[in-house]
Motif scaffolding. Structure first.
Motif, mmCIF file in Angstrom:
data_model
loop_
_atom_site.group_PDB
_atom_site.id
_atom_site.type_symbol
_atom_site.label_atom_id
_atom_site.label_comp_id
_atom_site.label_asym_id
_atom_site.label_seq_id
_atom_site.Cartn_x
_atom_site.Cartn_y
_atom_site.Cartn_z
ATOM 1 N N ILE A 161 5.872 -12.168 11.335
ATOM 2 C CA ILE A 161 5.665 -11.469 10.065
ATOM 3 C C ILE A 161 4.895 -10.172 10.316
ATOM 4 O O ILE A 161 4.035 -10.116 11.187
ATOM 5 N N ARG A 162 5.211 -9.153 9.528
ATOM 6 C CA ARG A 162 4.494 -7.876 9.597
ATOM 7 C C ARG A 162 4.187 -7.425 8.181
ATOM 8 O O ARG A 162 4.976 -7.654 7.269
ATOM 9 N N TYR A 163 3.062 -6.765 8.017
ATOM 10 C CA TYR A 163 2.684 -6.276 6.693
ATOM 11 C C TYR A 163 3.204 -4.860 6.525
ATOM 12 O O TYR A 163 2.893 -3.975 7.309
ATOM 13 N N VAL A 164 4.036 -4.653 5.485
ATOM 14 C CA VAL A 164 4.751 -3.409 5.265
ATOM 15 C C VAL A 164 4.184 -2.710 4.041
ATOM 16 O O VAL A 164 3.956 -3.339 3.007
ATOM 17 N N GLN A 165 4.009 -1.390 4.145
ATOM 18 C CA GLN A 165 3.538 -0.612 3.009
ATOM 19 C C GLN A 165 4.729 0.110 2.389
ATOM 20 O O GLN A 165 5.449 0.838 3.064
ATOM 21 N N ASN A 166 4.928 -0.092 1.084
ATOM 22 C CA ASN A 166 6.052 0.556 0.421
ATOM 23 C C ASN A 166 5.670 1.969 -0.025
ATOM 24 O O ASN A 166 4.562 2.436 0.210
ATOM 25 N N THR A 167 6.594 2.657 -0.698
ATOM 26 C CA THR A 167 6.369 4.050 -1.086
ATOM 27 C C THR A 167 5.243 4.210 -2.099
ATOM 28 O O THR A 167 4.667 5.290 -2.213
#
Length: 183
Positions: A161-167
């Motif tokens: 799992i990776r933590y993703v930052q959206n727009t």
């Protein structure tokens, strides 16, 4: 001139400290716990305890599996949310997912060594067909053009799992897949 003896000096406590220190040193050199502290051995299997790809070390395993992939390998297509909740059950398994492209970011390797080993890659954020699981897909190899909202089917291995930052700046966890667009 005669040397004087210090009558207040007592060697007993100092000798006890020195003897205890020597015993501890000899004992620590003979135990395996000190050897494991001073030696560094590479991890030889998937890290099933830590699901975070930034700390678990599973990315190299996923890349190695991708490079050694057999052409006749049949992918499994489990529900994305199931893989997201327990990625360690799917380490080393060739996976297939479908979804919709949410964003695309092309990247070139920062060093020559990475360029030789990996080539160029594209990071594609995909909303899986279940409508709730984000997939952070790293397409290794040939660059292709993708448009937001287009359907996509991807194949590869998960390192976790990776933590993703959206727009909008919101950070959400996403299932990481390293792979290709072809079986």
């Amino acid at each position: 001139m005669r040397t004087r003896k210090n009558l207040n000096f007592n060697r007993g406590p100092y000798m006890i400290v020195v003897v205890v220190a020597l015993v501890l040193l000899i004992w620590s050199l003979g135990t395996s716990s000190s050897r494991s502290f001073f030696t560094t051995t590479p991890i030889k299997s998937w890290n099933t305890i830590d699901p975070d790809v930034s700390t678990n070390g599973n990315t190299l395993y996923a890349l190695a599996f991708l490079q050694s992939k057999k052409s006749n390998l049949t992918p499994t297509a489990p529900p994305p949310s199931l893989v997201f909740n327990k990625p360690f059950n799917y380490y080393g398994k060739y996976l297939q997912f479908s979804g919709t492209v949410k964003s695309v970011q092309s990247s070139s390797p920062p060093s020559k060594l990475e360029s030789i080993a990996l080539g160029s890659s594209t990071e594609i954020i995909v909303l899986a067909n279940d409508g709730r699981t984000l997939i952070d897909f790293f397409l290794i190899g040939r660059m292709q053009s993708f448009s937001t909202g287009a359907p996509i089917t991807l194949f590869g291995y998960t390192p976790g799992i990776r933590y993703v930052q959206n727009t909008q700046g919101v950070v959400t966890p996403g299932l990481v897949i390293i792979g290709s667009l072809y079986k």
